[in-house]
Design an enzyme around this catalytic site. Structure first.
Site, mmCIF file in Angstrom:
data_model
loop_
_atom_site.group_PDB
_atom_site.id
_atom_site.type_symbol
_atom_site.label_atom_id
_atom_site.label_comp_id
_atom_site.label_asym_id
_atom_site.label_seq_id
_atom_site.Cartn_x
_atom_site.Cartn_y
_atom_site.Cartn_z
ATOM 1 N N GLU A 168 0.850 -1.194 0.000
ATOM 2 C CA GLU A 168 0.000 0.000 0.000
ATOM 3 C C GLU A 168 0.892 1.253 0.000
ATOM 4 O O GLU A 168 2.046 1.200 0.437
ATOM 5 C CB GLU A 168 -0.897 -0.095 1.251
ATOM 6 N N ASP A 169 0.355 2.356 -0.489
ATOM 7 C CA ASP A 169 1.128 3.602 -0.490
ATOM 8 C C ASP A 169 1.153 4.241 0.892
ATOM 9 O O ASP A 169 2.185 4.685 1.372
ATOM 10 C CB ASP A 169 0.581 4.603 -1.533
ATOM 11 N N ASP A 222 -3.481 5.626 6.703
ATOM 12 C CA ASP A 222 -3.884 6.871 7.361
ATOM 13 C C ASP A 222 -4.761 6.501 8.566
ATOM 14 O O ASP A 222 -4.259 6.278 9.659
ATOM 15 C CB ASP A 222 -4.614 7.712 6.298
ATOM 16 N N PHE A 244 -1.590 16.097 4.994
ATOM 17 C CA PHE A 244 -1.851 15.546 3.666
ATOM 18 C C PHE A 244 -0.602 15.595 2.788
ATOM 19 O O PHE A 244 0.107 16.597 2.754
ATOM 20 C CB PHE A 244 -2.992 16.325 2.998
ATOM 21 N N ARG A 298 0.058 12.318 -8.862
ATOM 22 C CA ARG A 298 0.597 10.957 -8.734
ATOM 23 C C ARG A 298 1.937 10.784 -9.440
ATOM 24 O O ARG A 298 2.738 9.933 -9.077
ATOM 25 C CB ARG A 298 -0.369 9.933 -9.340
HETATM 26 P P1 IMP Z 1 -7.193 5.077 5.311
HETATM 27 O O1 IMP Z 1 -8.317 4.117 5.027
HETATM 28 O O2 IMP Z 1 -7.678 6.301 6.035
HETATM 29 O O3 IMP Z 1 -6.016 4.445 6.020
HETATM 30 O O4 IMP Z 1 -6.717 5.654 3.940
HETATM 31 C C1 IMP Z 1 -5.961 4.960 3.081
HETATM 32 C C2 IMP Z 1 -6.026 5.510 1.693
HETATM 33 O O5 IMP Z 1 -6.372 6.905 1.663
HETATM 34 C C3 IMP Z 1 -4.663 5.422 1.082
HETATM 35 O O6 IMP Z 1 -4.514 4.214 0.388
HETATM 36 C C4 IMP Z 1 -4.609 6.629 0.176
HETATM 37 O O7 IMP Z 1 -5.097 6.292 -1.086
HETATM 38 C C5 IMP Z 1 -5.516 7.641 0.819
HETATM 39 N N1 IMP Z 1 -4.743 8.642 1.627
HETATM 40 C C6 IMP Z 1 -4.597 8.691 2.963
HETATM 41 N N2 IMP Z 1 -3.843 9.731 3.344
HETATM 42 C C7 IMP Z 1 -3.476 10.352 2.217
HETATM 43 C C8 IMP Z 1 -2.630 11.507 1.948
HETATM 44 O O8 IMP Z 1 -2.065 12.186 2.823
HETATM 45 N N3 IMP Z 1 -2.483 11.820 0.630
HETATM 46 C C9 IMP Z 1 -3.071 11.121 -0.386
HETATM 47 N N4 IMP Z 1 -3.846 10.049 -0.173
HETATM 48 C C10 IMP Z 1 -4.052 9.669 1.111
HETATM 49 MG MG MG Z 2 -3.964 3.794 -1.523
#
Ligand code: IMP
Ligand code: MG
Length: 174
Positions: A99-100, A103, A152, A165
């Site tokens: 995963e990238d 969050d 962010f 991206r």
């Molecule tokens: P989560 O479900 O809140 O952990 O979010 C995960 C997904 O939200 C990641 O796979 C990203 O695609 C997106 N995401 C979360 N934080 C960021 C950020 O700071 N920049 C861009 N995309 C984010």
């Molecule tokens: Mg992602």
């Protein structure tokens, strides 16, 4: 650096990414030696990281992609949709999810539940970035590239409303 309507500043350089990802690749190669894992890259965000990470891994492996989405612009919707499921045989496999960014951890938790149902031998998780202060779900990430503040970020696969991206480096919201 402007992405759409927001100003960002440089946060993680291409050199720092290359160096860290090289080391992650070595570590994964060592840990999975003799295991031929199935790598599942999470689209869209992980495409650039996965590509560089895989070049740094030198053991036999298979690779596929899954796609989920939980973000609309800059706020987590808290809702997760699985867009492209897994077609590969997962049962009994050593699975590595790439995963990238993690969050809130909601996407990863959901994803791990979906994959677990298919009875893999084991699931390991790799994330380039982790925002420890934003975590809402307890999720264990086995390999973390960088722990970052709850701000962010864009670039190196990560987007702001679909843009940014393609940037070679990671930028943080000003
Ligand atoms: P989560 O479900 O809140 O952990 O979010 C995960 C997904 O939200 C990641 O796979 C990203 O695609 C997106 N995401 C979360 N934080 C960021 C950020 O700071 N920049 C861009 N995309 C984010
Ligand atoms: Mg992602």
């Amino acid at each position: 650096m402007k992405v759409k309507d927001k100003e960002f500043t440089r946060f993680i350089s291409a050199e720092a990414l290359e160096e860290r990802i090289g080391r992650m690749g070595k570590e994964i190669s060592k840990d999975f030696e003799g295991k031929s894992p199935l790598i599942l890259g999470v689209l869209n965000g992980a495409f650039m990281f996965l590509s560089d990470l895989m070049k740094a891994v030198d053991i036999p492996l298979q690779m596929s992609f899954i796609k989920i989405s939980s973000y609309q612009a800059m706020n987590s919707t808290g809702k997760v949709r699985e867009l492209i499921g897994v077609s590969e045989e997962i049962k009994g496999r050593e699975v590595i999810v790439v995963e990238d960014i993690v969050d809130t951890g909601i996407s990863m938790t959901h994803l791990l539940e979906c994959i677990s149902e298919k009875e893999p031998a084991n699931i390991s998780v790799v994330s380039l970035l982790l925002k420890p202060d934003a975590l809402k779900k307890p999720v264990t990430i086995d390999y973390v590239g960088f722990e970052i503040p709850d701000k962010f970020v864009v670039g190196y696969g990560l987007d702001y409303d679909g843009f940014g991206r393609n940037l070679k480096e990671i930028y943080q919201l000003k």
